[in-house]
Scaffold this motif. Structure first.
Motif, mmCIF file in Angstrom:
data_model
loop_
_atom_site.group_PDB
_atom_site.id
_atom_site.type_symbol
_atom_site.label_atom_id
_atom_site.label_comp_id
_atom_site.label_asym_id
_atom_site.label_seq_id
_atom_site.Cartn_x
_atom_site.Cartn_y
_atom_site.Cartn_z
ATOM 1 N N GLU A 20 0.876 -1.229 -0.176
ATOM 2 C CA GLU A 20 0.057 0.041 0.039
ATOM 3 C C GLU A 20 1.016 1.239 0.035
ATOM 4 O OE1 GLU A 20 -3.544 -0.497 0.566
ATOM 5 O OE2 GLU A 20 -3.164 -2.709 0.861
ATOM 6 N N LYS A 24 1.727 3.035 -7.081
ATOM 7 C CA LYS A 24 1.446 2.191 -8.436
ATOM 8 C C LYS A 24 0.398 2.929 -9.074
ATOM 9 C CE LYS A 24 0.001 -1.287 -5.940
ATOM 10 N NZ LYS A 24 -1.342 -0.554 -6.207
ATOM 11 N N GLU A 47 -7.242 -3.813 -10.453
ATOM 12 C CA GLU A 47 -7.697 -4.981 -9.910
ATOM 13 C C GLU A 47 -7.771 -4.627 -8.245
ATOM 14 O OE1 GLU A 47 -6.806 -8.884 -10.537
ATOM 15 O OE2 GLU A 47 -7.570 -8.838 -12.515
ATOM 16 N N PRO A 48 -8.725 -5.255 -7.552
ATOM 17 C CA PRO A 48 -9.887 -5.859 -7.992
ATOM 18 C C PRO A 48 -10.713 -4.888 -8.911
ATOM 19 C CG PRO A 48 -10.271 -5.335 -5.697
ATOM 20 C CD PRO A 48 -8.925 -4.888 -6.224
ATOM 21 N N ARG A 58 -15.494 -5.647 -6.333
ATOM 22 C CA ARG A 58 -14.466 -4.754 -5.363
ATOM 23 C C ARG A 58 -15.132 -4.039 -4.425
ATOM 24 N NH1 ARG A 58 -9.762 -1.768 -6.807
ATOM 25 N NH2 ARG A 58 -9.723 0.175 -5.445
ATOM 26 N N PHE A 78 -11.832 -12.624 -5.270
ATOM 27 C CA PHE A 78 -10.813 -11.710 -5.999
ATOM 28 C C PHE A 78 -10.481 -12.616 -7.376
ATOM 29 C CE2 PHE A 78 -9.173 -9.727 -1.911
ATOM 30 C CZ PHE A 78 -9.167 -8.349 -2.326
ATOM 31 N N ARG A 82 -11.226 -11.565 -11.203
ATOM 32 C CA ARG A 82 -10.338 -11.570 -12.234
ATOM 33 C C ARG A 82 -10.765 -12.252 -13.450
ATOM 34 N NH1 ARG A 82 -6.136 -12.886 -8.636
ATOM 35 N NH2 ARG A 82 -6.290 -10.622 -8.320
ATOM 36 N N ARG A 104 -2.487 -3.821 -10.047
ATOM 37 C CA ARG A 104 -2.590 -4.999 -9.394
ATOM 38 C C ARG A 104 -3.160 -6.105 -10.297
ATOM 39 N NH1 ARG A 104 -1.284 -4.545 -4.331
ATOM 40 N NH2 ARG A 104 -1.678 -2.738 -3.033
ATOM 41 N N SER A 108 -1.016 -10.063 -6.370
ATOM 42 C CA SER A 108 -1.673 -9.738 -5.184
ATOM 43 C C SER A 108 -2.429 -10.600 -4.576
ATOM 44 C CB SER A 108 -2.581 -8.347 -5.520
ATOM 45 O OG SER A 108 -1.875 -7.139 -5.540
ATOM 46 N N THR A 109 -2.935 -11.460 -5.060
ATOM 47 C CA THR A 109 -3.788 -12.565 -4.378
ATOM 48 C C THR A 109 -2.877 -13.588 -3.653
ATOM 49 O OG1 THR A 109 -5.629 -12.530 -5.988
ATOM 50 C CG2 THR A 109 -5.631 -14.506 -4.525
ATOM 51 N N TYR A 112 -1.147 -11.192 -0.745
ATOM 52 C CA TYR A 112 -1.934 -10.755 0.413
ATOM 53 C C TYR A 112 -2.827 -12.029 0.939
ATOM 54 C CZ TYR A 112 -1.771 -5.744 -0.450
ATOM 55 O OH TYR A 112 -1.479 -4.393 -0.332
ATOM 56 N N GLN A 113 -3.520 -12.723 0.016
ATOM 57 C CA GLN A 113 -4.125 -13.920 0.450
ATOM 58 C C GLN A 113 -3.330 -15.108 0.784
ATOM 59 O OE1 GLN A 113 -5.374 -11.730 -1.933
ATOM 60 N NE2 GLN A 113 -6.456 -10.841 0.038
ATOM 61 N N ARG A 169 -6.365 3.727 7.491
ATOM 62 C CA ARG A 169 -6.355 2.428 6.757
ATOM 63 C C ARG A 169 -5.285 1.407 7.328
ATOM 64 N NH1 ARG A 169 -6.364 2.953 0.346
ATOM 65 N NH2 ARG A 169 -5.448 0.880 -0.380
HETATM 66 P P1 TMP Z 1 -5.635 -0.813 -4.228
HETATM 67 O O1 TMP Z 1 -5.749 -0.134 -2.822
HETATM 68 O O2 TMP Z 1 -4.350 -0.960 -4.746
HETATM 69 O O3 TMP Z 1 -6.844 -0.433 -5.305
HETATM 70 O O4 TMP Z 1 -6.055 -2.457 -3.837
HETATM 71 C C1 TMP Z 1 -7.281 -2.558 -3.098
HETATM 72 C C2 TMP Z 1 -6.732 -3.574 -1.980
HETATM 73 O O5 TMP Z 1 -7.241 -4.836 -2.212
HETATM 74 C C3 TMP Z 1 -5.519 -3.380 -1.488
HETATM 75 O O6 TMP Z 1 -5.435 -3.558 0.073
HETATM 76 C C4 TMP Z 1 -4.932 -4.893 -1.710
HETATM 77 C C5 TMP Z 1 -6.159 -5.791 -1.829
HETATM 78 N N1 TMP Z 1 -6.017 -6.649 -2.846
HETATM 79 C C6 TMP Z 1 -6.090 -8.099 -2.337
HETATM 80 O O7 TMP Z 1 -5.887 -8.485 -0.904
HETATM 81 N N2 TMP Z 1 -5.953 -9.242 -3.190
HETATM 82 C C7 TMP Z 1 -6.071 -9.056 -4.463
HETATM 83 O O8 TMP Z 1 -6.062 -10.145 -5.023
HETATM 84 C C8 TMP Z 1 -6.062 -7.762 -5.166
HETATM 85 C C9 TMP Z 1 -6.160 -7.614 -6.702
HETATM 86 C C10 TMP Z 1 -6.178 -6.617 -4.123
#
Ligand code: TMP
Length: 230
Positions: A20, A24, A47-48, A58, A78, A82, A104, A108-109, A112-113, A169
């Motif tokens: 974050e 980007k 994305e999302p 999203r 997610f 996609r 993204r 990112s998946t 993050y996940q 946040r």
């Molecule tokens: P953004 O702030 O870059 O628009 O992204 C939205 C949020 O979604 C950010 O905290 C990252 C998260 N995210 C995931 O957790 N997994 C995903 O696959 C994607 C695409 C975004």
């Protein structure tokens, strides 16, 4: 630019990834503008999101609604977004000869996940296989920054914009989450050296935009020259 003035190059799919507050979205916009100035037809997306159905997913996810469902369900959501994005926007745009720049994507998946959130690799692999349907990015630019610095940037920007709620946040996920996230994006880059380039985002916007452009020149040998003003 009129369609007949656009140059035909091999269409490329470029994604931007990172934690974050690393800048980007600004770099996605700058790169899309720079390519367009060279006569390349570009689709800028994120994305999302990116299509009406994926944008609906999203807003559902980012309102925190599926939080109680668990991180595995979030990964599936997610991926569902996609799948629509790839089928309805990314694949048709590439097929029409356009470049696609996406803020993204599947990494990112995974970051993050999967790697940070603990969702099993096999599920992440399966979701990626299903959603991408062969559309692996040609180049992924990972913007890397110490989350402590990124945190301060996000907080300050939100305060400057008069949005104190957004300034919180980062506090929802503690900084150790973001430190692990950073390491996991770097691990994805190490695992995919042909596709991923890591750039330090701890610099000014112009310097970073030049580094992004240099990464493209390194990766693609057929970038057209800048057009002279007409
Ligand atoms: P953004 O702030 O870059 O628009 O992204 C939205 C949020 O979604 C950010 O905290 C990252 C998260 N995210 C995931 O957790 N997994 C995903 O696959 C994607 C695409 C975004």
């Amino acid at each position: 630019m009129a369609a007949d003035q656009e140059r035909s190059t091999k269409p490329r799919f470029i994604t931007f990834e990172g934690g974050e507050g690393v800048g980007k979205s600004t770099q996605v916009r700058r790169l899309a503008d720079r390519l367009a100035a060279r006569g390349i037809a570009v689709v800028r997306t994120r994305e999302p999101g990116g299509t009406p159905k994926a944008e609906a997913v999203r807003s559902f996810i980012l309102q925190g609604k599926p939080e109680s469902w668990g991180v595995g369900a979030e990964a599936v959501l997610f991926a569902a977004a996609r799948l629509d994005h790839v089928n309805e926007l990314i694949a048709p745009s590439l097929a029409a000869g356009k470049w696609v720049i996406c803020d993204r994507f599947a990494d990112s998946t995974r970051a993050y996940q999967g790697l940070t959130g603990g969702v099993d690799d096999k599920l992440i692999d399966a979701l990626e296989h299903l959603a991408l349907n062969g559309h692996t990015p040609d180049l992924t630019i990972i913007l890397d920054m110490d989350p402590d610095i990124a945190f301060e940037r996000v907080r300050q920007r939100a305060l400057d914009d008069g949005m104190p709620a957004l300034a919180d946040r980062f506090e929802k996920e503690d900084l150790s989450f973001h430190r692990r996230l950073r390491d996991n994006f770097l691990a994805i880059a190490v695992a995919n050296p042909g596709r991923c380039v890591v750039l330090s985002a701890d610099t000014d916007e112009d310097t970073l935009a030049e580094a992004v452009w240099a990464a493209l020149e390194d990766h693609f040998s057929d970038l057209p020259a800048e057009r002279l003003a007409e």
